[in-house]
Design an enzyme around this catalytic site. Structure first.
Site, short mmCIF file in Angstrom:
data_model
loop_
_atom_site.label_atom_id
_atom_site.label_comp_id
_atom_site.label_asym_id
_atom_site.label_seq_id
_atom_site.Cartn_x
_atom_site.Cartn_y
_atom_site.Cartn_z
N SER A 134 9.24 3.80 -0.77
CA SER A 134 8.36 2.86 -1.43
C SER A 134 7.22 3.60 -2.13
O SER A 134 6.55 4.44 -1.51
CB SER A 134 7.81 1.89 -0.39
OG SER A 134 6.95 0.99 -1.02
N GLY A 135 7.02 3.29 -3.38
CA GLY A 135 5.94 3.91 -4.15
C GLY A 135 6.36 5.19 -4.84
O GLY A 135 5.55 5.84 -5.50
N THR A 139 10.98 1.58 -9.53
CA THR A 139 10.91 0.46 -10.45
C THR A 139 10.38 0.92 -11.82
O THR A 139 10.88 0.50 -12.86
CB THR A 139 10.02 -0.65 -9.86
OG1 THR A 139 10.57 -0.98 -8.59
CG2 THR A 139 9.97 -1.86 -10.73
N ASN A 184 2.32 0.69 -1.84
CA ASN A 184 2.51 0.52 -3.27
C ASN A 184 1.88 -0.80 -3.70
O ASN A 184 2.16 -1.84 -3.12
CB ASN A 184 4.04 0.52 -3.55
CG ASN A 184 4.35 0.41 -5.03
OD1 ASN A 184 3.45 0.27 -5.85
ND2 ASN A 184 5.62 0.46 -5.35
N SER A 187 4.88 -3.25 -4.97
CA SER A 187 6.10 -2.90 -4.24
C SER A 187 7.17 -3.99 -4.41
O SER A 187 6.89 -5.18 -4.26
CB SER A 187 5.77 -2.72 -2.77
OG SER A 187 6.92 -2.32 -2.09
N SER A 188 8.37 -3.55 -4.76
CA SER A 188 9.46 -4.53 -4.90
C SER A 188 9.87 -4.95 -3.51
O SER A 188 10.23 -4.12 -2.70
CB SER A 188 10.66 -3.89 -5.59
OG SER A 188 10.26 -3.05 -6.63
N GLY A 398 13.70 1.93 -0.78
CA GLY A 398 13.98 3.22 -0.17
C GLY A 398 13.88 3.13 1.34
O GLY A 398 13.52 2.08 1.90
N GLU A 400 12.59 3.16 4.93
CA GLU A 400 11.27 2.72 5.39
C GLU A 400 11.05 3.02 6.86
O GLU A 400 11.91 2.71 7.68
CB GLU A 400 11.12 1.21 5.18
CG GLU A 400 10.58 0.86 3.81
CD GLU A 400 10.33 -0.63 3.65
OE1 GLU A 400 10.47 -1.40 4.62
OE2 GLU A 400 10.00 -1.01 2.52
N1 LIG Z 1 6.52 7.80 -14.21
C1 LIG Z 1 5.36 7.32 -13.79
N2 LIG Z 1 4.24 7.55 -14.50
C2 LIG Z 1 3.07 7.06 -14.08
N3 LIG Z 1 2.91 6.34 -12.98
C3 LIG Z 1 4.00 6.05 -12.23
C4 LIG Z 1 5.27 6.53 -12.60
N4 LIG Z 1 6.14 6.13 -11.68
C5 LIG Z 1 5.43 5.42 -10.78
N5 LIG Z 1 4.14 5.37 -11.10
C6 LIG Z 1 3.07 4.70 -10.36
O1 LIG Z 1 3.49 4.48 -9.04
C7 LIG Z 1 3.48 3.11 -8.70
C8 LIG Z 1 4.63 2.77 -7.81
O2 LIG Z 1 5.84 2.92 -8.51
P1 LIG Z 1 7.03 1.92 -8.33
O3 LIG Z 1 6.55 0.55 -8.24
O4 LIG Z 1 8.00 2.24 -9.36
O5 LIG Z 1 7.56 2.38 -6.91
P2 LIG Z 1 8.90 1.95 -6.20
O6 LIG Z 1 9.63 3.19 -5.90
O7 LIG Z 1 9.59 0.94 -6.99
O8 LIG Z 1 8.38 1.36 -4.83
P3 LIG Z 1 8.92 0.12 -3.99
O9 LIG Z 1 10.07 0.61 -3.21
O10 LIG Z 1 7.77 -0.22 -3.14
O11 LIG Z 1 9.25 -0.95 -4.95
C9 LIG Z 1 3.52 2.40 -10.04
O12 LIG Z 1 2.91 1.15 -9.95
C10 LIG Z 1 2.75 3.34 -10.93
O13 LIG Z 1 1.37 3.14 -10.78
MG LIG Z 2 9.95 -1.00 -6.78
#
Ligand SMILES: Nc1ncnc2c1ncn2[C@@H]1O[C@H](COP(=O)(O)OP(=O)(O)OP(=O)(O)O)[C@@H](O)[C@H]1O
Ligand SMILES: [Mg+2]
Length: 1026
Positions: A134-135, A139, A184, A187-188, A398, A400
């Site tokens: 997560s984070g 996404t 996050n 977070s999805s 991912g 957890e």
């Molecule tokens: N390539 C990137 N460039 C800049 N910031 C990013 C990038 N990727 C992620 N982030 C930052 O990290 C945060 C978390 O990313 P994201 O929501 O994609 O995580 P995730 O892996 O989908 O987590 P989850 O499993 O909780 O959904 C985003 O809101 C953004 O602020």
């Molecule tokens: Mg996500």
């Protein structure tokens, strides 16, 4: 997918190779080249590739320089920068578009483009699997990929709408399915798999989303420092005054119990934490509101949807108090009176949990409805074109591990085990198998296969899910604790399973008594069993469901189906449903060519520039990156099928250019020899070439680049660079038009046919013309296929009324034709035989008992040959030619004594011969007739005139071949009409006017004897009943 390994390309790229007109690109490349000197772009190039420290050091070096992407072969490792990097601009997209994977620095655009090109050139569906905790940026990565396709793929008006909808589906799904968590801010809280469908031009034309396991419990409760789903705050913060009034909401999140349950989490807002600095609910609301419209929601639908969201908030505010009886009653001043009735038999705790169950069910189902609604708007509507290709994007939770892990984490981590299994199946294992299949010797790499853990969770009857289901379904006092005990009994001995009771002293210290621990591939996780049964059951009181079915809200109406109330079958449990949906997902992914993006989170505090080594090492471990690298390095960096390799590089060798005519393997061997490959640099497999080091391929690519320039002006090049797309489009256009025309014609035909059928009994008219003709035609065609095979075959298809007469004519003609053909084919001997048989038939058919037995026996030309007839007899005959001779028995006229004789037939007379004597000669002219019985005996009488002194009276004879003999007599004497078949008795003249009588009676066997009455009595068996 092409397994092209990536490595530090920087020193090899000379800006002069870049298309000169594209100045921007050249500049960018040189800039990137400079930066990419930091670390290696592909871990395959690490000096010490087995060292985790070296691996992490390389990540760190690059991260410090904002180089967040690095490859392991074709797998992209991405580290979340937590800041905006200027690497997602349109220029960047252009730079990666249509460029070979290894020509540019690592980027998710390179992976996206590579999948896109593989899909287009190899016409194989692709999928991009994005994983990480997560984070880590899953996404974000998936959104960037989608943007890349939206910008770089061909467009048209229709395609633009779909592109917009694809992009706009994200803010909507995120509003309803994402939330701020500790890890996050966005977070999805659901898993998402999205198919993007492309037509033959490579334009995105549709999409489809599958969602997995929404974390519904968040609706009614959130951990400290976390929020409910974004949409609640967005609506309250951003919703117009009017709208809020209609929904009965106040612009203050603190008014709503479901939004303030995470009390005391945030120092800035003591008491609750609806506000987060990184989130602007008000502007997000505007985005979501607009996105809903783009996707195709009507105003009414939006209102109904928001109504549901508002209702959930209201529901959360329903408070209970205890009655004297201990039952719950609603004390809050909301007007939801019916709830009181619905929940009245419940105690306080039960009533609250029923309320929460309802909120969760309503929200969960609404979310699924929303996904379906989006799918409907993304669906590709052109039915005629089913032949699209697909790129799937998987963005799923991912691994957890929390302080307290429950059912949700159990499901999420199980999902990750499955994905790891798929990764093993598809990359590690298939990599090794490929070498084996190609006959390349290679030392196998040991890797941990996590199938054992997947089995532990999902195996039928024995797995954790089965045991959980059993506890949920069994009668009696099942509880979370009995579930734990059952687990201990059943899987207690499993090497990846531990409980407090089963653990050693050290582990016991870190485990609760109500926990079980799974040793996941990624690490150990303790799961607290409290709530497992309830969450797995996921039941909603029946009366609550009934009320929902009656709701006037159209969305809820679709979410709660009446059939559910009458359906006696218990719905599958949450875990079983999840297991089934994962199995389906694995199937989907297995059928596609995968690419991997492995996301890493650099620190837990969402800070840019902070590289937390411990945290990262853990992720490197559970993403299996070292193992992945080991496999890549153990083998060959690059492999290609012979035809593809030869096609690409054939211009580099005079023997293979422009075309190689021999075997592909020989062509490749010739080519690499010409290029000067050393034996240790490559191997030739059964169908592919394997190149061990990236640098070998670089050199070849460079040579090709130079060669392209020199070929630039050649006619071949001009030909090659013709816009194939245009030709394809033109050709497909033709095909499509042809298809459409055929379909039109088919529809016309069907229409005419139906009309004709309706009018079929009427006189011929334009309406039925086609049908009647068709009926005639099909009768004639059927007739043609089913004509009688021979003259004895009397079958004939039944004609339609209009063809009765014609059919009869045809039948006759057919018969005549068959007869004629038959006759033409028969030999003179056979014809003679047939003529005799015809005569026999005329005389005896249905008249004499032994006629049928004679039919299959051929008539012979004579029964006595030359030697069997006395030479004196032959001498006496002189020139008279004998036509037939047969041994017969003659019965004396008086005593009926039987004497052996021969009957000879000549052209003029029948002669009865005894040894050498011609005993009696009967001229045919004098033969009055022949009598024979109707029974099966062989007796017959030759009648001669009684006044003829030369004759001694009629002759009584018997032949074993009576039918044949008499037929011959009838023919020779021309007495066909004079053969008399008698019933009962035959009278004959004995001479001088005296008569004799032969009596015939049916009996069991043949007997010829003189009877007491002086008659000759013949008993003959009845062979056929006539
Ligand atoms: N390539 C990137 N460039 C800049 N910031 C990013 C990038 N990727 C992620 N982030 C930052 O990290 C945060 C978390 O990313 P994201 O929501 O994609 O995580 P995730 O892996 O989908 O987590 P989850 O499993 O909780 O959904 C985003 O809101 C953004 O602020
Ligand atoms: Mg996500």
């Amino acid at each position: 997918m092409c397994f092209i390994a990536l490595w530090d390309r920087a020193p090899l790229i000379e800006p002069t190779y870049v298309v000169a007109s594209d100045g921007v690109r050249a500049m960018m490349e040189s800039a990137l080249t400079a930066r990419d000197r930091v670390g290696v772009q592909d871990f395959v190039l690490l000096e010490n590739h087995t060292s985790e420290a070296a691996f992490i050091e390389n990540l760190r070096k690059r991260f410090k320089e904002n180089l967040i992407y690095t490859y392991i072969g074709s797998v992209l490792v991405s580290v979340n920068p937590y800041k905006d990097l200027e690497i997602y601009t349109k220029n960047h997209m252009e730079r990666y578009r249509g460029v070979n994977f290894y020509e540019v620095s690592p980027h998710l655009y390179a992976v996206s483009d590579n999948s896109y090109r593989s899909m287009r050139t190899e016409r194989k569906d692709q999928c991009i699997l994005i994983s990480g905790e997560s984070g880590a940026g899953k996404t974000e990565a998936s959104k960037k990929i989608l943007q890349y396709y939206a910008v770089t793929c061909p467009a048209s008006e229709h395609v633009q709408t779909i592109k917009d909808r694809l992009l706009q589906s994200n803010p909507v799904l995120e509003a309803f399915g994402n939330a701020k968590t500790l890890r996050n801010d966005n977070s999805s809280r659901f898993g998402k798999y999205m198919d993007i469908q492309f037509d033959f031009k490579g334009a995105p034309v549709g999409g489809h989303i599958i969602n997995y396991l929404l974390e519904k419990s968040r609706v009614v409760h959130q951990n400290h420092g976390e929020r409910n789903f974004h949409i609640f705050y967005q609506l309250i913060e951003g919703g117009e005054e009017d709208l809020l009034r209609r929904l009965g909401l106040e612009r203050n999140p603190q008014q709503y119990q479901y939004l303030v349950k995470s009390i005391s989490c945030c120092r800035k807002y003591p008491g609750n934490c609806p506000k987060v600095s990184s989130i602007n609910d008000r502007s997000d609301w505007k985005v979501v509101r607009k996105a809903l419209t783009v996707i195709g929601f009507s105003e009414d639908e939006v209102e109904e949807l928001l109504n549901i969201i508002a209702s959930v908030l209201h529901l959360g505010n329903v408070q209970y108090g205890g009655e004297d009886s201990g039952n719950a009653c609603i004390t809050s001043d909301t007007q939801i009176k019916y709830l009181a009735r619905l929940m009245s038999p419940l105690n306080l705790e039960q009533a609250s949990s029923a309320r929460d169950a309802l909120s969760k069910a309503v929200y969960g189902r609404t979310f699924t409805w929303l996904v379906n609604k989006i799918n409907a708007s993304l669906a590709y509507t052109d039915d005629s074109y089913k032949n699209w290709s697909v790129i799937g994007l998987l963005d799923i939770y991912g691994f957890e591990v929390f302080q307290n892990n429950s059912f949700e984490q159990f499901c999420i981590n199980y999902c990750n085990e499955k994905l790891q299994q798929l990764f093993i199946e598809l990359t590690l294992k298939s990599e090794q198998e490929e070498y084996e299949a190609e006959g390349i010797t290679w030392e196998p790499v040991q890797y941990f296969n996590n199938k054992i853990i997947c089995d532990l969770v999902e195996e039928k009857f024995k797995g954790i899910i089965s045991i959980l289901d059993e506890e949920c379904l069994r009668p009696g006092d099942a509880s979370d604790i009995t579930f734990l005990e059952k687990l201990e009994d059943t899987v207690g001995g499993h090497p990846h399973f531990v409980t407090h009771k089963l653990a050693d002293g050290k582990t016991r210290k870190v485990m609760g008594r109500d926990e079980f621990r799974l040793l996941h591939y990624a690490g150990e996780v303790n799961y607290n069993v409290n709530g497992f049964l309830d969450k797995n059951n996921d039941l909603l009181f029946r009366n609550l469901k009934e009320v929902m079915c009656m709701s006037e809200n159209k969305i809820l109406n679709q979410c709660f189906d009446r059939e559910e109330l009458t359906d006696k079958k218990r719905p599958d449990t949450a875990a079983t449903q999840f297991k089934a949906s994962l199995a389906k997902l694995m199937e989907i992914l297995m059928s596609k060519e995968p690419s991997y993006i492995r996301c890493i989170k650099p620190n837990d505090s969402k800070q840019a520039g902070r590289f937390d080594e411990v945290l990262i090492r853990h992720q490197v471990k559970y993403l299996g990156l070292m193992e992945n690298l080991r496999v890549r390095r153990a083998g060959f960096a690059y492999r290609r099928r012979y035809e593809v390799f030869l096609q690409r590089y054939k211009s580099l060798c005079p023997d293979t250019w422009p075309n190689w005519r021999g075997k592909l393997a020989d062509g490749v061997a010739t080519l690499v020899k010409h290029l000067g490959y050393k034996p240790e640099e490559y191997k030739l497999g059964r169908s592919k070439i394997f190149i061990r080091f990236p640098k070998t391929l670089f050199a070849t690519e460079d040579a090709l680049e130079t060669r392209k320039h020199s070929l630039g002006e050649s006619p071949q090049h001009v030909l090659l660079s013709l816009p194939t797309i245009g030709i394809q489009a033109w050709w497909r256009g033709i095909l499509a038009r042809r298809r459409a025309q055929r379909r039109r014609q088919a529809a016309d035909t069907i229409r005419r046919f139906i009309k004709g059928f309706i009018y079929r009994h009427q006189e011929r008219c334009p309406e039925n013309e086609y049908f009647l003709d068709y009926v005639r035609y099909s009768f004639l065609m059927k007739l043609r296929r089913n004509l009688p095979k021979n003259v004895l075959d009397k079958s004939w298809p039944t004609p339609p009324a209009a063809l009765t007469e014609a059919s009869e004519h045809l039948r006759k003609m057919c018969m005549q034709n068959m007869v004629w053909t038959y006759c033409k084919r028969i030999s003179p001997e056979w014809k003679h035989q047939m003529e005799q048989k015809m005569i026999a038939s005329e005389i005896f058919k249905d008249k004499k008992d032994n006629y049928p037995q004679s039919v299959p026996k051929l008539f012979v030309s004579t029964r006595l040959n030359g030697e069997e007839i006395n030479p004196k007899v032959l001498q006496a005959l002189g020139t008279e030619k004998m036509k037939y001779a047969v041994p017969v028995t003659k019965y004396d006229r008086k005593g009926y004594k039987a004497r052996p004789r021969q009957l000879l037939l000549t052209a003029n007379c029948a002669i009865i011969v005894e040894e050498a004597k011609l005993k009696q000669r009967i001229d045919y002219k004098a033969l009055k007739g022949v009598s024979v019985s109707s029974l099966s005996d062989g007796l017959f009488v030759l009648h001669v005139p009684s006044d003829d002194n030369k004759q001694k009276g009629d002759v009584v004879l018997q032949s074993d071949h009576v039918i044949e003999t008499l037929t011959k007599v009838a023919i020779c004497a021309d007495k066909i009409n004079n053969i008399n078949i008698n019933q009962g008795s035959i009278t004959f003249t004995v001479g001088q006017g005296k008569e004799g009588i032969i009596d015939f009676t049916p009996g069991s066997e043949l007997l010829v004897a003189k009877a007491k009455n002086g008659h000759l009595s013949v008993t003959a068996p009845r062979l056929n009943s006539r």
